[in-house]
Motif scaffolding. Structure first.
Motif, PDB file in Angstrom:
ATOM      1  N   ALA A 195       0.819  -1.217   0.000  1.00 47.84           N
ATOM      2  CA  ALA A 195       0.000   0.000   0.000  1.00 47.84           C
ATOM      3  C   ALA A 195       0.852   1.266   0.000  1.00 47.84           C
ATOM      4  N   LEU A 196       1.991   1.227   0.718  1.00 54.21           N
ATOM      5  CA  LEU A 196       2.839   2.409   0.837  1.00 54.21           C
ATOM      6  C   LEU A 196       4.050   2.379  -0.093  1.00 54.21           C
ATOM      7  N   ARG A 245       5.948   5.879  14.525  1.00 52.55           N
ATOM      8  CA  ARG A 245       5.275   6.669  13.477  1.00 52.55           C
ATOM      9  C   ARG A 245       4.127   5.905  12.834  1.00 52.55           C
ATOM     10  N   LEU A 246       4.161   4.568  12.952  1.00 56.11           N
ATOM     11  CA  LEU A 246       3.103   3.721  12.400  1.00 56.11           C
ATOM     12  C   LEU A 246       2.652   2.772  13.505  1.00 56.11           C
ATOM     13  N   VAL A 263      -2.577   3.473   9.056  1.00 55.36           N
ATOM     14  CA  VAL A 263      -1.955   3.749   7.759  1.00 55.36           C
ATOM     15  C   VAL A 263      -2.466   5.097   7.239  1.00 55.36           C
ATOM     16  N   GLU A 264      -3.762   5.329   7.368  1.00 60.31           N
ATOM     17  CA  GLU A 264      -4.336   6.599   6.922  1.00 60.31           C
ATOM     18  C   GLU A 264      -3.768   7.766   7.723  1.00 60.31           C
ATOM     19  N   PHE A 289      -0.837   7.871   9.176  1.00 62.80           N
ATOM     20  CA  PHE A 289       0.554   8.037   8.749  1.00 62.80           C
ATOM     21  C   PHE A 289       0.621   8.871   7.469  1.00 62.80           C
ATOM     22  N   ILE A 290      -0.254   8.571   6.522  1.00 60.01           N
ATOM     23  CA  ILE A 290      -0.288   9.323   5.262  1.00 60.01           C
ATOM     24  C   ILE A 290      -0.659  10.777   5.520  1.00 60.01           C
ATOM     25  N   THR A 291      -1.628  11.001   6.393  1.00 65.55           N
ATOM     26  CA  THR A 291      -2.026  12.367   6.752  1.00 65.55           C
ATOM     27  C   THR A 291      -0.850  13.120   7.358  1.00 65.55           C
ATOM     28  N   ASP A 292      -0.112  12.464   8.266  1.00 65.52           N
ATOM     29  CA  ASP A 292       1.068  13.086   8.875  1.00 65.52           C
ATOM     30  C   ASP A 292       2.105  13.455   7.815  1.00 65.52           C
ATOM     31  N   LEU A 293       2.322  12.574   6.849  1.00 64.07           N
ATOM     32  CA  LEU A 293       3.284  12.863   5.775  1.00 64.07           C
ATOM     33  C   LEU A 293       2.848  14.090   4.987  1.00 64.07           C
ATOM     34  N   ARG A 294       1.567  14.170   4.690  1.00 63.93           N
ATOM     35  CA  ARG A 294       1.054  15.314   3.913  1.00 63.93           C
ATOM     36  C   ARG A 294       1.169  16.604   4.694  1.00 63.93           C
TER      37      ARG A 294
END
Length: 64
Positions: free
Chosen positions: A19-20, A35-36, A52-53, A55-60
């Protein structure tokens, strides 16, 4: 590519890797660093879909 049914709430490490688009070592590094989020079920490690969602939000947010 691994297809995850929509009703699943916990993912395996290989599913998160797919997925990532990350390697196994990187996924475990993210878990160790906090972080995950992940959970253990016996000897197995699972990652909640919402982790996972998040984590993606944090990256953005970090990229902004």
């Amino acid at each position: 590519m691994t297809v995850v049914p929509l009703n699943r709430r916990l993912l395996t490490v290989p599913e998160v890797m797919s997925a990532l688009a990350l390697g196994r070592g990187k996924v475990y590094e993210l878990i160790r660093s906090g972080r995950l989020e992940s959970v253990k079920i016996g000897r197995d490690r699972r990652i909640p879909v919402d982790a996972v969602e998040a984590f993606i939000t944090d990256l953005r947010e970090d990229a902004a």
